[in-house]
Design a protein around this motif. Sequence first.
Motif, PDB file in Angstrom:
ATOM      1  N   LEU A 125      29.182  33.643  46.201  1.00  0.00           N
ATOM      2  CA  LEU A 125      28.763  33.743  47.600  1.00  0.00           C
ATOM      3  C   LEU A 125      27.304  33.306  47.711  1.00  0.00           C
ATOM      4  O   LEU A 125      26.884  32.736  48.706  1.00  0.00           O
ATOM      5  N   ALA A 174      36.164  36.555  38.491  1.00  0.00           N
ATOM      6  CA  ALA A 174      36.981  37.148  39.540  1.00  0.00           C
ATOM      7  C   ALA A 174      37.590  36.074  40.443  1.00  0.00           C
ATOM      8  O   ALA A 174      36.938  35.080  40.763  1.00  0.00           O
ATOM      9  N   ASP A 175      38.822  36.299  40.850  1.00  0.00           N
ATOM     10  CA  ASP A 175      39.533  35.405  41.755  1.00  0.00           C
ATOM     11  C   ASP A 175      38.733  35.212  43.047  1.00  0.00           C
ATOM     12  O   ASP A 175      38.651  34.131  43.596  1.00  0.00           O
ATOM     13  N   GLY A 176      38.128  36.295  43.514  1.00  0.00           N
ATOM     14  CA  GLY A 176      37.401  36.242  44.781  1.00  0.00           C
ATOM     15  C   GLY A 176      35.914  35.984  44.601  1.00  0.00           C
ATOM     16  O   GLY A 176      35.104  36.441  45.409  1.00  0.00           O
ATOM     17  N   ALA A 177      35.534  35.223  43.583  1.00  0.00           N
ATOM     18  CA  ALA A 177      34.117  35.006  43.286  1.00  0.00           C
ATOM     19  C   ALA A 177      33.350  34.463  44.491  1.00  0.00           C
ATOM     20  O   ALA A 177      32.176  34.777  44.677  1.00  0.00           O
ATOM     21  N   ALA A 178      34.042  33.681  45.332  1.00  0.00           N
ATOM     22  CA  ALA A 178      33.362  33.067  46.471  1.00  0.00           C
ATOM     23  C   ALA A 178      32.866  34.103  47.483  1.00  0.00           C
ATOM     24  O   ALA A 178      32.064  33.778  48.346  1.00  0.00           O
ATOM     25  N   ALA A 179      33.331  35.332  47.378  1.00  0.00           N
ATOM     26  CA  ALA A 179      32.860  36.372  48.298  1.00  0.00           C
ATOM     27  C   ALA A 179      32.098  37.465  47.553  1.00  0.00           C
ATOM     28  O   ALA A 179      31.907  38.554  48.068  1.00  0.00           O
ATOM     29  N   ALA A 228      28.640  38.808  46.199  1.00  0.00           N
ATOM     30  CA  ALA A 228      27.209  38.614  46.393  1.00  0.00           C
ATOM     31  C   ALA A 228      26.446  38.915  45.108  1.00  0.00           C
ATOM     32  O   ALA A 228      26.968  39.563  44.208  1.00  0.00           O
ATOM     33  N   ASP A 278      26.279  42.565  44.051  1.00  0.00           N
ATOM     34  CA  ASP A 278      27.552  43.075  43.526  1.00  0.00           C
ATOM     35  C   ASP A 278      27.760  42.614  42.086  1.00  0.00           C
ATOM     36  O   ASP A 278      28.233  43.375  41.235  1.00  0.00           O
ATOM     37  N   ALA A 282      28.771  25.618  48.911  1.00  0.00           N
ATOM     38  CA  ALA A 282      30.068  25.365  49.542  1.00  0.00           C
ATOM     39  C   ALA A 282      30.971  24.578  48.599  1.00  0.00           C
ATOM     40  O   ALA A 282      32.166  24.852  48.488  1.00  0.00           O
ATOM     41  N   GLN A 326      32.400  26.672  45.775  1.00  0.00           N
ATOM     42  CA  GLN A 326      33.446  27.537  46.338  1.00  0.00           C
ATOM     43  C   GLN A 326      34.745  26.753  46.511  1.00  0.00           C
ATOM     44  O   GLN A 326      35.832  27.258  46.229  1.00  0.00           O
ATOM     45  N   GLY A 327      34.614  25.499  46.966  1.00  0.00           N
ATOM     46  CA  GLY A 327      35.788  24.649  47.144  1.00  0.00           C
ATOM     47  C   GLY A 327      36.457  24.342  45.816  1.00  0.00           C
ATOM     48  O   GLY A 327      37.689  24.345  45.714  1.00  0.00           O
ATOM     49  N   THR A 343      40.323  23.653  46.827  1.00  0.00           N
ATOM     50  CA  THR A 343      40.403  22.776  47.996  1.00  0.00           C
ATOM     51  C   THR A 343      39.544  21.523  47.825  1.00  0.00           C
ATOM     52  O   THR A 343      39.673  20.589  48.600  1.00  0.00           O
ATOM     53  N   ARG A 384      32.710  43.482  53.569  1.00  0.00           N
ATOM     54  CA  ARG A 384      32.775  42.611  52.391  1.00  0.00           C
ATOM     55  C   ARG A 384      33.378  43.382  51.226  1.00  0.00           C
ATOM     56  O   ARG A 384      34.179  42.850  50.455  1.00  0.00           O
ATOM     57  N   GLU A 439      38.211  41.924  46.067  1.00  0.00           N
ATOM     58  CA  GLU A 439      39.403  41.907  45.222  1.00  0.00           C
ATOM     59  C   GLU A 439      39.873  43.315  44.871  1.00  0.00           C
ATOM     60  O   GLU A 439      41.068  43.594  44.853  1.00  0.00           O
ATOM     61  N   PRO A 447      41.785  38.040  47.519  1.00  0.00           N
ATOM     62  CA  PRO A 447      40.379  38.222  47.868  1.00  0.00           C
ATOM     63  C   PRO A 447      40.157  37.606  49.240  1.00  0.00           C
ATOM     64  O   PRO A 447      39.885  36.416  49.366  1.00  0.00           O
ATOM     65  N   ALA A 468      37.356  35.288  50.244  1.00  0.00           N
ATOM     66  CA  ALA A 468      37.101  34.166  49.341  1.00  0.00           C
ATOM     67  C   ALA A 468      38.128  33.059  49.504  1.00  0.00           C
ATOM     68  O   ALA A 468      38.002  31.993  48.911  1.00  0.00           O
ATOM     69  N   GLU A 510      33.512  27.282  51.236  1.00  0.00           N
ATOM     70  CA  GLU A 510      33.536  25.858  51.526  1.00  0.00           C
ATOM     71  C   GLU A 510      33.515  25.598  53.034  1.00  0.00           C
ATOM     72  O   GLU A 510      34.358  24.912  53.590  1.00  0.00           O
TER      73      GLU A 510
END
Lengths: 436, 309
Positions: free
Chosen positions: A208, A264-269, A271, A274, A408, A411-412, A417, B143, B148, B167, B170, B260
């Motif tokens: 993030l 983590a799968d959700g690394a893009a979120a 911070a 965290d 960005a 994250q993509g 994506t 958040r 996750e 997630p 994300a 993204e």
Amino acid sequence: MKRPTTLAAAVTAVLLLAACGTGGTARQQPDEQEDVSTEITGDPVTLTVSYASDPPITPLVDGFTQAHPNVTIELVQTPFADYQTSLKLSLSSNDAPDIVQYSPGPMRSIVPAGLVEPLDAYAEAYGWRDRLPSSVLDILASNEEATRYGTGNLYAMPGAIQLVGVFYNKSVTAAAGVTDEPATLAEFEDDLAAVRAGGVTPLSLPALGIGGFQLWSSLANVLADLETFNAWVYGEPGATLVGDDGFVEAAATVKAWADAGYFADGAAAVADADAIAEFTTGETAYFVTGNWNAKAFADALGDDVGFFLLPGTTAGQPAVAMGSAFPYSISAASEHKDVAAAFLDYISGADAAPGVSESGFVPVTAAPDAVPGLGGAVQTAYEEVVAAGGVAPFANWATSSMLDTLTAGVQGVIGGTVTPADFVASLQSDWERNHS
Amino acid sequence: MSAALTDERRDVARRRPSVPRTRRRGRNRAFLYVLPAAAVYAAFSLWPALNTVYYSLHRWDGLNAAEWTGFDNYAEVFTDAELFGSILHSLVLVLFFAAAPITVGLLLTGLLMGRGTRGMTTFRVIYFLPQVVPLVAVGVTWRWIYAEDGVVNQALRAVGLDALTSPWLARHTTALIAIGLVGTWCMTGLCMMLFVSGAQKIDASLYEAAAMDGAGAFRRFTSVTLPGLRGEISVAAVITTIAALASFDLIYVTTGGGPENATTVPGLLVYRLAFSYGEVGGAAALAVVLTVLILAFVTAIRRLTREKE
């Protein structure tokens, strides 16, 4: 019928008045250097220092004022995000600070406006260029348009070194059966797999924030040509990342690690705060980040935290890592430039080293005594990198918008994506948009 | 001050037929009363707004000489995928920040009104609480909720829906919707408060008359409550739509516009362009487009909800 006419007249009048509002603030650059002196006055002097990051400024100021009791330094701190936005205004105001922490984004406007002092005369008088490695100083020099680094005048001097590498939690890696620091990237990937097999998420990755691009950059530093990367960040005409597969390979590695569940799968979120919490509580084993977090790690984990540079594909590969200084510039409006320059000389010298080390950073010039613990490990690594000529600049220094493009883009890549090749192409198109 | 003004006007009206000179003097004096407020408004609202329009026609880094570029910055707002995308995202947020909370708010109002006033205060407090918490704190909390290992995924796992866990912030596909739902959570309480207080002002005899005519609870809601809440709905729609289009803080702390660029909004990009990228002109153009968009929405809402004459 009357109202629209009045409104139009009012708008026109306002626009004409507003025309005086832009462009009047720039000060002309002095054609000749003023006389410089390395001897400073014994009279009482007060300097104002505007900065965002602390440490390292407090130990630096304490050390300097101890050596020069007639100098008083007033510290004005602004949180980092606001610092970026307020620097232009504070330097162009009537009571500009004497010394400011250098920040590459706003400096792209501030240097052309002539609001910071070129330091070349001082550099010669003090012998800075002989004393400090060029990979640290070059990025702080730029042309007068501030479109290209590594050329023209020197605008800032470093006060401490930040270096990006791999921090690890020794008890977590030991529990996974990893006994020594990896010598090659392949070994490191084996270690990551071993930790993963033990049911622990190997890497903390705050994508993030700045964590994503730092992982990519660190991988690119060891997989791609350093000269190509340097030329690109420095803004040399025609520089491009496209054509060296190492940059794409670095992004592909990030994606492969994502798919393998190495972070983590959700690394893009996730911070920064965290991720730091995850790492210091032992939920993850490794964290590719800079030594600005070293103090937090050492405070929480003590001797359990270790540091190594991200290894290359072969064991003998010269050490390379992303690094930069905490640089400081002198305001062109300062009335005490000699004193300010003496401060810049002090902060980059060995006398300032103990205070900087204590605050968790690497001093620009090391003290003769060895530093214990994590700080010592980072300092040894830094010396190794400097000896190999491999200090790589931060990728986000390339353009003002690069940080967001990198964040960005990574994250993509993680989310699937954006392909690794498209990611590198997006960086290049940002570069070209800003260097046209 | 408003009392003084009214007196002044009454004065003026009384003297109008006979003494035109005094009337003019009276009017001038009236302007004198308005002047302090008008000066503050002009200096701190009108002047910056007009300045923004002026900047939007330039390429300017905020420090060095500006260069006149005409409408180039506006052209870029509509052709640049990232800038235009941010406008589209904010339109999606209107659904979650305005349409959904108003619908849910009306539903809650209907339920609460039907049951009388027992426990009303408790309900009001519960639903209004999100309004009291600063949005930045709300953002950080959500958040974690969406993370996750956050509450949402824990709940899904607890009932065996492991396959659905994700997630949320994300993922390219879910991030904007996830943020939108935070907006719905925030705004519903506000809408409900407005509607309940509006509904309490509706004459009870109207309900009695409707009931006597054989109208059920649903019919009473659509024929009595809804028309009676026209004004409140209009206000709620304006407030929530502006909150959606001008959103910044929530996005800034939850996703920063990611992943993204899936959740970028104009407010965020205005901030980045002006303060990080040194493109004050582009930021001003996007801000002007955003303002026009908000004005268009507000005008449309006011038209749609206006009383028939």
